[in-house]
Design a protein around this motif. Structure first.
Motif, PDB file in Angstrom:
ATOM      1  N   TYR A   1       0.488  -1.255   0.672  1.00 26.00           N
ATOM      2  CA  TYR A   1      -0.268  -0.339  -0.229  1.00 26.00           C
ATOM      3  C   TYR A   1       1.312   1.111  -0.134  1.00 26.00           C
ATOM      4  CZ  TYR A   1      -3.791   3.173   0.978  1.00 26.00           C
ATOM      5  OH  TYR A   1      -5.100   3.824   0.425  1.00 26.00           O
ATOM      6  N   SER A   2       0.615   1.807  -0.501  1.00 23.17           N
ATOM      7  CA  SER A   2       1.110   4.049  -1.216  1.00 23.17           C
ATOM      8  C   SER A   2       1.282   4.229  -0.600  1.00 23.17           C
ATOM      9  CB  SER A   2       2.067   3.347  -2.467  1.00 23.17           C
ATOM     10  OG  SER A   2       2.676   4.568  -2.950  1.00 23.17           O
TER      11      SER A   2
ATOM     12  N   ILE B   1      -1.083  -5.824   5.297  1.00 21.01           N
ATOM     13  CA  ILE B   1      -0.598  -4.763   4.409  1.00 21.01           C
ATOM     14  C   ILE B   1       0.718  -4.225   4.316  1.00 21.01           C
ATOM     15  CG2 ILE B   1      -1.394  -2.223   4.382  1.00 21.01           C
ATOM     16  CD1 ILE B   1      -3.879  -3.665   3.736  1.00 21.01           C
ATOM     17  N   VAL B   2       1.629  -4.032   3.758  1.00 21.79           N
ATOM     18  CA  VAL B   2       2.815  -3.180   3.883  1.00 21.79           C
ATOM     19  C   VAL B   2       3.328  -2.027   3.804  1.00 21.79           C
ATOM     20  CG1 VAL B   2       3.849  -4.554   2.080  1.00 21.79           C
ATOM     21  CG2 VAL B   2       5.606  -3.964   3.865  1.00 21.79           C
ATOM     22  N   PHE B   3       3.267  -0.620   4.546  1.00 22.84           N
ATOM     23  CA  PHE B   3       3.799   0.432   3.808  1.00 22.84           C
ATOM     24  C   PHE B   3       4.595   0.589   2.521  1.00 22.84           C
ATOM     25  CE2 PHE B   3       0.259   1.034   7.102  1.00 22.84           C
ATOM     26  CZ  PHE B   3      -0.569   0.966   7.003  1.00 22.84           C
ATOM     27  N   VAL B   4       4.651   0.643   1.894  1.00 22.36           N
ATOM     28  CA  VAL B   4       5.889   1.061   1.009  1.00 22.36           C
ATOM     29  C   VAL B   4       6.627   2.233   0.325  1.00 22.36           C
ATOM     30  CG1 VAL B   4       5.122  -1.069  -0.355  1.00 22.36           C
ATOM     31  CG2 VAL B   4       4.580   0.674  -1.195  1.00 22.36           C
ATOM     32  N   GLN B   5       5.693   3.791   1.090  1.00 24.83           N
ATOM     33  CA  GLN B   5       6.255   5.010   0.969  1.00 24.83           C
ATOM     34  C   GLN B   5       6.626   5.151   2.564  1.00 24.83           C
ATOM     35  OE1 GLN B   5       6.887   7.824  -1.548  1.00 24.83           O
ATOM     36  NE2 GLN B   5       5.356   6.689  -3.226  1.00 24.83           N
ATOM     37  N   ALA B   6       7.701   6.245   2.556  1.00 24.96           N
ATOM     38  CA  ALA B   6       8.309   6.851   3.913  1.00 24.96           C
ATOM     39  C   ALA B   6       6.886   6.552   4.693  1.00 24.96           C
ATOM     40  CB  ALA B   6       8.969   8.105   3.618  1.00 24.96           C
TER      41      ALA B   6
ATOM     42  N   ALA C   1       2.645  -1.748  15.287  1.00 26.28           N
ATOM     43  CA  ALA C   1       1.021  -1.966  14.787  1.00 26.28           C
ATOM     44  C   ALA C   1       1.406  -2.309  13.440  1.00 26.28           C
ATOM     45  CB  ALA C   1       0.073  -1.408  15.111  1.00 26.28           C
ATOM     46  N   TYR C   2       1.802  -1.583  12.982  1.00 29.43           N
ATOM     47  CA  TYR C   2       2.035  -1.533  11.608  1.00 29.43           C
ATOM     48  C   TYR C   2       2.936  -1.773  10.747  1.00 29.43           C
ATOM     49  CZ  TYR C   2      -3.265   1.063  11.515  1.00 29.43           C
ATOM     50  OH  TYR C   2      -3.979   1.148  12.445  1.00 29.43           O
ATOM     51  N   ARG C   3       2.972  -2.238   9.539  1.00 30.46           N
ATOM     52  CA  ARG C   3       4.885  -2.295   8.916  1.00 30.46           C
ATOM     53  C   ARG C   3       4.766  -1.492   7.808  1.00 30.46           C
ATOM     54  NH1 ARG C   3       5.059  -8.135   5.391  1.00 30.46           N
ATOM     55  NH2 ARG C   3       7.873  -7.300   4.412  1.00 30.46           N
ATOM     56  N   TRP C   4       5.973  -1.516   7.539  1.00 29.58           N
ATOM     57  CA  TRP C   4       6.485  -0.216   6.795  1.00 29.58           C
ATOM     58  C   TRP C   4       7.660  -0.955   5.784  1.00 29.58           C
ATOM     59  CZ3 TRP C   4       3.974   2.215  10.342  1.00 29.58           C
ATOM     60  CH2 TRP C   4       2.716   3.412  10.098  1.00 29.58           C
ATOM     61  N   ASP C   5       8.291  -0.833   4.460  1.00 24.57           N
ATOM     62  CA  ASP C   5       9.468  -1.511   3.778  1.00 24.57           C
ATOM     63  C   ASP C   5       9.393  -0.411   3.280  1.00 24.57           C
ATOM     64  OD1 ASP C   5      10.791  -2.864   2.100  1.00 24.57           O
ATOM     65  OD2 ASP C   5      10.088  -4.666   2.827  1.00 24.57           O
TER      66      ASP C   5
ATOM     67  N   ARG D   1       9.594   7.870  -5.786  1.00 24.99           N
ATOM     68  CA  ARG D   1       8.896   6.305  -5.043  1.00 24.99           C
ATOM     69  C   ARG D   1       8.135   5.225  -5.874  1.00 24.99           C
ATOM     70  NH1 ARG D   1      10.835   1.253  -3.461  1.00 24.99           N
ATOM     71  NH2 ARG D   1       9.221   0.490  -1.511  1.00 24.99           N
ATOM     72  N   GLN D   2       6.898   5.984  -6.166  1.00 29.71           N
ATOM     73  CA  GLN D   2       5.358   5.876  -6.672  1.00 29.71           C
ATOM     74  C   GLN D   2       6.188   4.967  -8.454  1.00 29.71           C
ATOM     75  OE1 GLN D   2       1.675   7.081  -6.775  1.00 29.71           O
ATOM     76  NE2 GLN D   2       2.481   8.033  -9.157  1.00 29.71           N
TER      77      GLN D   2
END
Length: 342
Positions: A5-6, A40-45, A59-63, A99-100
């Motif tokens: 998710y971006s 869900i993995v967040f793929v922006q900063a 609680a949430y994951r970023w990569d 990044r997008q």
């Protein structure tokens, strides 16, 4: 499934000096997807941590790499000269657009199912991305662009189910008229509707309005922290739904509608908005600023009455369009069309 998710914004309240309408509904959507079993993995900063000092990594994951995902979901970003079109590392640069493009090249280019949520109607009509066999474009409009799918900004089912029109009408409201939002592309509607009403009623405008010389007597407050928005609506009798023309023509309603209604602030509506009656009752519609002045006078006189509660209830009923469960169904139907999902 695992969804990459971006988004360029915040899950929490964020910071005051930034535009991010997604704060009112993004976390609702994310949590709803997770409750349906998706990861869900967040793929922006991680702007919550880096800019707002709010660490949600428990609680949430970023990569910030390129993790393996089943689906790429983009809150669409567009070129903003001087901000995301500049070279990385230059003063004022944000890397959302770069990044997008990296995500599109890596995932969409190799066939990963991709959902583009064009929340600001910025993706050009003839952009080749719209033709991708693995791409679905969604728009928060009742009448999206040809080939696009209607995906509205979500309101939590629980928020709609517990809303009490009588309790909301009973609140003390000392401000007849409020507008919360930024100036972007709203000058014409503001001048035709809000300015005449504001010249006749106590009011407040909260948001980034950088060019206000044509309205010298109006009360422009400036930006307010996101956590204060709800309090403004709770003390206000009415607000005005100001839409850029490109939104109004497509019945693209912003989050301002449900932010106001859930606080009992009645959303006065320019009658020319397409399908206006699907968003608000006709009793709240106005053809011009003069009619709007009369509407506000009437609503102020009704504050706290049974009729006030009835109007709030009519507005709440219309928010069913935005119900989270409906929007989740839409997303899962889109994903099923790409051969992924349960």
């Amino acid at each position: 499934m695992l969804i990459g998710y971006s988004f360029w914004g915040f899950l929490g309240p964020g910071i005051t000096d930034t535009p991010d309408g997604g704060r009112s509904h993004r976390r609702v959507l994310i949590d709803g997807l997770r409750e349906r079993g998706h990861e869900i993995v967040f793929v922006q900063a991680n702007r919550d941590r880096e800019e707002a000092g709010l660490d949600l990594t428990h609680a949430y994951r970023w990569d910030n790499g390129l993790p393996e995902v089943d689906v790429l979901f983009l809150e669409w970003r567009w070129p903003i000269p001087g901000r995301n079109t500049t070279a990385c590392g230059t003063l004022g640069h944000t890397c959302d657009l770069h990044r997008q493009q990296q995500l599109l090249d890596h995932y969409t280019g190799r066939g990963t199912p991709t959902v583009v949520w064009d929340k600001d109607r910025r993706l050009p009509e003839h952009d080749p991305l719209r033709q991708g066999a693995n791409v679905t474009v969604c728009e928060p409009a009742l009448h999206p662009s040809p080939g696009a799918v209607s995906l509205l900004f979500p309101v939590a089912d629980s928020a709609l189910d517990v809303a009490d029109p009588m309790a909301l009408a009973a609140r003390h409201r000392d401000l007849p008229l409020v507008y919360v939002g930024n100036q972007y592309e709203r000058d014409d509607a503001f001048n035709r509707f809000f300015a005449p009403a504001a010249n006749s009623h106590p009011h407040l405008v909260a948001g980034k309005w950088t060019s206000t010389q044509r309205w010298p007597g109006l009360n422009f407050h400036g930006r307010v922290p996101f956590v204060e928005v709800n309090a403004l609506y709770h003390r206000s009798v009415a607000t005005l739904l100001l839409l850029p023309d490109r939104y109004a023509r497509a019945a693209h309603m912003t989050q301002r509608l449900f932010e106001a209604v859930l606080a009992g602030c009645l959303p006065l509506t320019p009658a020319a908005i397409r399908d206006a009656a699907r968003f608000t009752p006709t009793e709240l519609h106005a053809a011009d600023g003069r009619q709007l002045v009369g509407r506000i006078t009437e609503l102020v006189s009704l504050a706290g009455t049974e009729r006030h509660a009835e109007l709030i209830d009519l507005c709440l009923d219309r928010l069913d369009l935005f119900r989270l469960s409906r929007q989740l169904d839409t997303i899962e139907q889109v994903l099923a069309g790409h051969g992924v999902g349960r």
